[in-house]
Scaffold this motif. Sequence first.
Motif, short mmCIF file in Angstrom:
data_model
loop_
_atom_site.label_atom_id
_atom_site.label_comp_id
_atom_site.label_asym_id
_atom_site.label_seq_id
_atom_site.Cartn_x
_atom_site.Cartn_y
_atom_site.Cartn_z
N VAL A 188 9.52 62.43 83.86
CA VAL A 188 8.63 62.38 84.84
C VAL A 188 8.43 63.91 85.20
O VAL A 188 9.39 64.88 85.35
N GLY A 189 7.19 64.39 85.19
CA GLY A 189 6.90 65.94 85.78
C GLY A 189 6.72 66.70 84.53
O GLY A 189 6.82 66.19 83.34
N ASN A 190 6.25 67.81 84.86
CA ASN A 190 6.25 68.98 83.79
C ASN A 190 7.27 69.64 83.47
O ASN A 190 7.39 70.97 83.64
N TYR A 191 8.58 69.08 82.93
CA TYR A 191 9.74 69.83 82.63
C TYR A 191 10.06 69.57 81.21
O TYR A 191 9.72 68.66 80.40
N PRO A 192 10.73 70.65 80.62
CA PRO A 192 11.05 70.47 79.07
C PRO A 192 12.12 69.53 78.79
O PRO A 192 12.86 69.21 79.61
N ALA A 211 15.43 79.02 83.43
CA ALA A 211 15.36 79.13 84.79
C ALA A 211 14.89 80.68 85.14
O ALA A 211 14.37 81.07 86.53
N SER A 212 15.28 81.59 84.34
CA SER A 212 14.99 82.86 84.52
C SER A 212 13.71 83.31 84.23
O SER A 212 13.19 84.48 84.37
N LEU A 213 12.87 82.35 83.23
CA LEU A 213 11.55 82.87 82.80
C LEU A 213 10.54 82.82 83.76
O LEU A 213 10.76 82.15 84.92
N ALA A 214 9.63 83.52 83.56
CA ALA A 214 8.39 83.31 84.51
C ALA A 214 7.72 82.07 84.52
O ALA A 214 7.99 81.14 83.71
N ALA A 215 7.20 81.65 85.62
CA ALA A 215 6.57 80.14 85.89
C ALA A 215 5.61 79.82 84.98
O ALA A 215 5.69 78.78 84.30
N HIS A 216 4.62 80.83 84.49
CA HIS A 216 3.60 80.52 83.57
C HIS A 216 4.24 80.22 82.24
O HIS A 216 3.79 79.41 81.41
N VAL A 217 5.46 80.89 81.93
CA VAL A 217 6.22 80.78 80.59
C VAL A 217 6.85 79.37 80.63
O VAL A 217 6.84 78.59 79.66
#
Length: 293
Positions: A188-192, A211-217
């Motif tokens: 559920v949701g846009n999670y890897p 979690a340390s990556l930029a939101a768009h990445v």
Amino acid sequence: MARRKPQGKTKVDPEKTIKPWEEYLHKEQTKEQKNARRQYRAPLHVSKTLPQLKRTRLSRLVRNVVIVLAILLTIGGSAAYFLTPFSRVREISVTGTTIAADQAVIDQSGIRSGAGLFHVFLHRQDYTRHLLKQMPLLKKVAIKRTGINDIVLQVKEYPVVGYAVKAGIYHPILSTGTVVSGGQSKPVGNYPVYADFTKAAHLQAAVKVYASLAAHVQTDISEIHDIGDKDNPNRVMLYLNDGNKVIADLDSLKQKMVYYPAMKAQLKGPGIVDLEVGAYAVPNSTAKDTKKP
């Protein structure tokens, strides 16, 4: 021999002798009168004191009766309240959930419809501790009353950073790295989706890097697979929403992902971008991908 003439006697004025004595007596009398006035108290007449005494006794009696009645009414009202349905939990609802099922939160809380409201709020800390222990997904829980006898469980979940796939079941992964035991048939949701991770420490490391990556990445990554080996146990492959794959080392993934747009531009179609050692891109047709996730 001449004889002395006898000296004449001095005359005393009687008024001068009596006047100081009179003044003294007057002062003494004045003192006695003042002392008598101070000590004198007019006797209270019975006709005046009796009504006042009655009023005092009556006011005390009324006050005592009011106090006793208030105590009796309080006890009686409390007893009557606990005998009515209003003292029991009628409905239980949940707010703040995005991943956890509301019914699961209610079931794990231990609070049931019909339970005593007074008991629930007296032991609310025990209920919240139990619920947090049973559901690691929850970060905070607050028990509130709505209406007369309804209960609402206000919860706050840990952020979900992805899903771990086990036997076709998707288990939420929290920002703490904890994999929730309960799962669902699809995410559920846009999670890897994290796949092929056999060690908890390695999975937690991958979660921390993600979690340390930029939101768009983060939104561009659909899957993260563990393809580590003896030479490089931190080797991972990312599946991106644009159809490309990225091979990288977890230790340098954050720094090297900035090169991805340039590498992607070299590809005319879906391909693999290798950021593990250097930075290059090859189409899928020529890529030597020996590890298929």
